[in-house]
Design a protein around this motif. Sequence first.
Motif, PDB file in Angstrom:
ATOM      1  N   GLU A  94       0.858  -1.185   0.000  1.00 27.95           N
ATOM      2  CA  GLU A  94       0.000   0.000   0.000  1.00 27.95           C
ATOM      3  C   GLU A  94       0.896   1.237   0.000  1.00 27.95           C
ATOM      4  O   GLU A  94       1.946   1.250   0.644  1.00 27.95           O
ATOM      5  CB  GLU A  94      -0.865  -0.037   1.259  1.00 27.95           C
ATOM      6  N   ILE A  95       0.482   2.270  -0.731  1.00 31.52           N
ATOM      7  CA  ILE A  95       1.251   3.509  -0.794  1.00 31.52           C
ATOM      8  C   ILE A  95       0.305   4.687  -0.962  1.00 31.52           C
ATOM      9  O   ILE A  95      -0.750   4.569  -1.601  1.00 31.52           O
ATOM     10  CB  ILE A  95       2.283   3.467  -1.954  1.00 31.52           C
ATOM     11  N   GLU A  96       0.671   5.814  -0.389  1.00 29.50           N
ATOM     12  CA  GLU A  96      -0.123   7.035  -0.565  1.00 29.50           C
ATOM     13  C   GLU A  96       0.084   7.541  -1.991  1.00 29.50           C
ATOM     14  O   GLU A  96       1.218   7.629  -2.473  1.00 29.50           O
ATOM     15  CB  GLU A  96       0.287   8.082   0.460  1.00 29.50           C
ATOM     16  N   PHE A  97      -1.003   7.888  -2.645  1.00 28.88           N
ATOM     17  CA  PHE A  97      -0.954   8.304  -4.052  1.00 28.88           C
ATOM     18  C   PHE A  97      -0.046   9.509  -4.250  1.00 28.88           C
ATOM     19  O   PHE A  97       0.733   9.550  -5.201  1.00 28.88           O
ATOM     20  CB  PHE A  97      -2.369   8.613  -4.555  1.00 28.88           C
ATOM     21  N   ASP A  98      -0.132  10.499  -3.362  1.00 33.05           N
ATOM     22  CA  ASP A  98       0.687  11.693  -3.549  1.00 33.05           C
ATOM     23  C   ASP A  98       2.185  11.385  -3.459  1.00 33.05           C
ATOM     24  O   ASP A  98       2.992  11.995  -4.148  1.00 33.05           O
ATOM     25  CB  ASP A  98       0.284  12.821  -2.594  1.00 33.05           C
ATOM     26  N   LYS A  99       2.571  10.408  -2.679  1.00 29.60           N
ATOM     27  CA  LYS A  99       3.983   9.991  -2.624  1.00 29.60           C
ATOM     28  C   LYS A  99       4.353   9.187  -3.875  1.00 29.60           C
ATOM     29  O   LYS A  99       5.450   9.331  -4.413  1.00 29.60           O
ATOM     30  CB  LYS A  99       4.244   9.171  -1.371  1.00 29.60           C
ATOM     31  N   LEU A 100       3.431   8.346  -4.307  1.00 27.07           N
ATOM     32  CA  LEU A 100       3.675   7.520  -5.487  1.00 27.07           C
ATOM     33  C   LEU A 100       4.010   8.360  -6.712  1.00 27.07           C
ATOM     34  O   LEU A 100       4.968   8.062  -7.422  1.00 27.07           O
ATOM     35  CB  LEU A 100       2.445   6.644  -5.774  1.00 27.07           C
ATOM     36  N   ILE A 101       3.248   9.417  -6.957  1.00 21.02           N
ATOM     37  CA  ILE A 101       3.482  10.196  -8.176  1.00 21.02           C
ATOM     38  C   ILE A 101       4.848  10.873  -8.165  1.00 21.02           C
ATOM     39  O   ILE A 101       5.439  11.090  -9.218  1.00 21.02           O
ATOM     40  CB  ILE A 101       2.335  11.191  -8.471  1.00 21.02           C
ATOM     41  N   TRP A 102       5.357  11.175  -6.984  1.00 23.12           N
ATOM     42  CA  TRP A 102       6.710  11.750  -6.910  1.00 23.12           C
ATOM     43  C   TRP A 102       7.769  10.673  -7.097  1.00 23.12           C
ATOM     44  O   TRP A 102       8.830  10.928  -7.664  1.00 23.12           O
ATOM     45  CB  TRP A 102       6.914  12.488  -5.588  1.00 23.12           C
ATOM     46  N   LEU A 103       7.507   9.484  -6.640  1.00 22.58           N
ATOM     47  CA  LEU A 103       8.489   8.406  -6.735  1.00 22.58           C
ATOM     48  C   LEU A 103       8.680   7.893  -8.160  1.00 22.58           C
ATOM     49  O   LEU A 103       9.786   7.533  -8.549  1.00 22.58           O
ATOM     50  CB  LEU A 103       8.090   7.239  -5.834  1.00 22.58           C
ATOM     51  N   ILE A 104       7.612   7.828  -8.929  1.00 19.92           N
ATOM     52  CA  ILE A 104       7.720   7.208 -10.261  1.00 19.92           C
ATOM     53  C   ILE A 104       8.187   8.182 -11.334  1.00 19.92           C
ATOM     54  O   ILE A 104       8.552   7.766 -12.420  1.00 19.92           O
ATOM     55  CB  ILE A 104       6.401   6.532 -10.693  1.00 19.92           C
ATOM     56  N   GLY A 105       8.150   9.470 -11.071  1.00 23.96           N
ATOM     57  CA  GLY A 105       8.619  10.428 -12.065  1.00 23.96           C
ATOM     58  C   GLY A 105       7.621  10.641 -13.182  1.00 23.96           C
ATOM     59  O   GLY A 105       6.441  10.307 -13.075  1.00 23.96           O
ATOM     60  N   ASN A 106       8.118  11.167 -14.298  1.00 19.00           N
ATOM     61  CA  ASN A 106       7.199  11.562 -15.379  1.00 19.00           C
ATOM     62  C   ASN A 106       7.312  10.697 -16.629  1.00 19.00           C
ATOM     63  O   ASN A 106       6.910  11.116 -17.701  1.00 19.00           O
ATOM     64  CB  ASN A 106       7.416  13.031 -15.730  1.00 19.00           C
ATOM     65  N   LYS A 107       7.826   9.486 -16.489  1.00 16.47           N
ATOM     66  CA  LYS A 107       7.920   8.605 -17.655  1.00 16.47           C
ATOM     67  C   LYS A 107       7.003   7.395 -17.562  1.00 16.47           C
ATOM     68  O   LYS A 107       6.902   6.614 -18.488  1.00 16.47           O
ATOM     69  CB  LYS A 107       9.366   8.149 -17.837  1.00 16.47           C
ATOM     70  N   ILE A 108       6.341   7.229 -16.432  1.00 20.18           N
ATOM     71  CA  ILE A 108       5.491   6.066 -16.218  1.00 20.18           C
ATOM     72  C   ILE A 108       4.032   6.512 -16.094  1.00 20.18           C
ATOM     73  O   ILE A 108       3.726   7.423 -15.332  1.00 20.18           O
ATOM     74  CB  ILE A 108       5.915   5.303 -14.947  1.00 20.18           C
TER      75      ILE A 108
END
Length: 125
Positions: A94-108
């Motif tokens: 499980e992961i918080e969505f707002d953290k996820l979008i920062w972790l994966i960057g802008n290519k995924i």
Amino acid sequence: MNDQENQITTLLSEAANGKVNALAKLYEALLQAKLFYQPKVKKDPKQISSIGDSHKEKFGFETIIQDGQEILPIFSSESYLRVWNDDPSIVVREIEFDKLIWLIGNKISLHLNPAQEIGKEISPW
């Protein structure tokens, strides 16, 4: 179905049916949500991430490639993930969505609730 899962499912349906402001409300709800994903299974249990690895590798997100685009399937409930991958031995995180979008960057890209009646593709920011 818990409150978060119900809210996201309802907003997905409303957005798909063109209800005014439903998509904006969905994104707002996602920013407060904890979502589920399948971590990448390493071939060698001794293998560890190195300092130079990307966040995706470090956190072990299982992605798929579709039409040349890397996609991370995410789910508003663990049960939705288990419908998508019915292997009883898989690990779910499980992961918080707002953290996820920062972790994966802008290519995924993300795909919210694949294998459900209504899902949502979310392109990189």
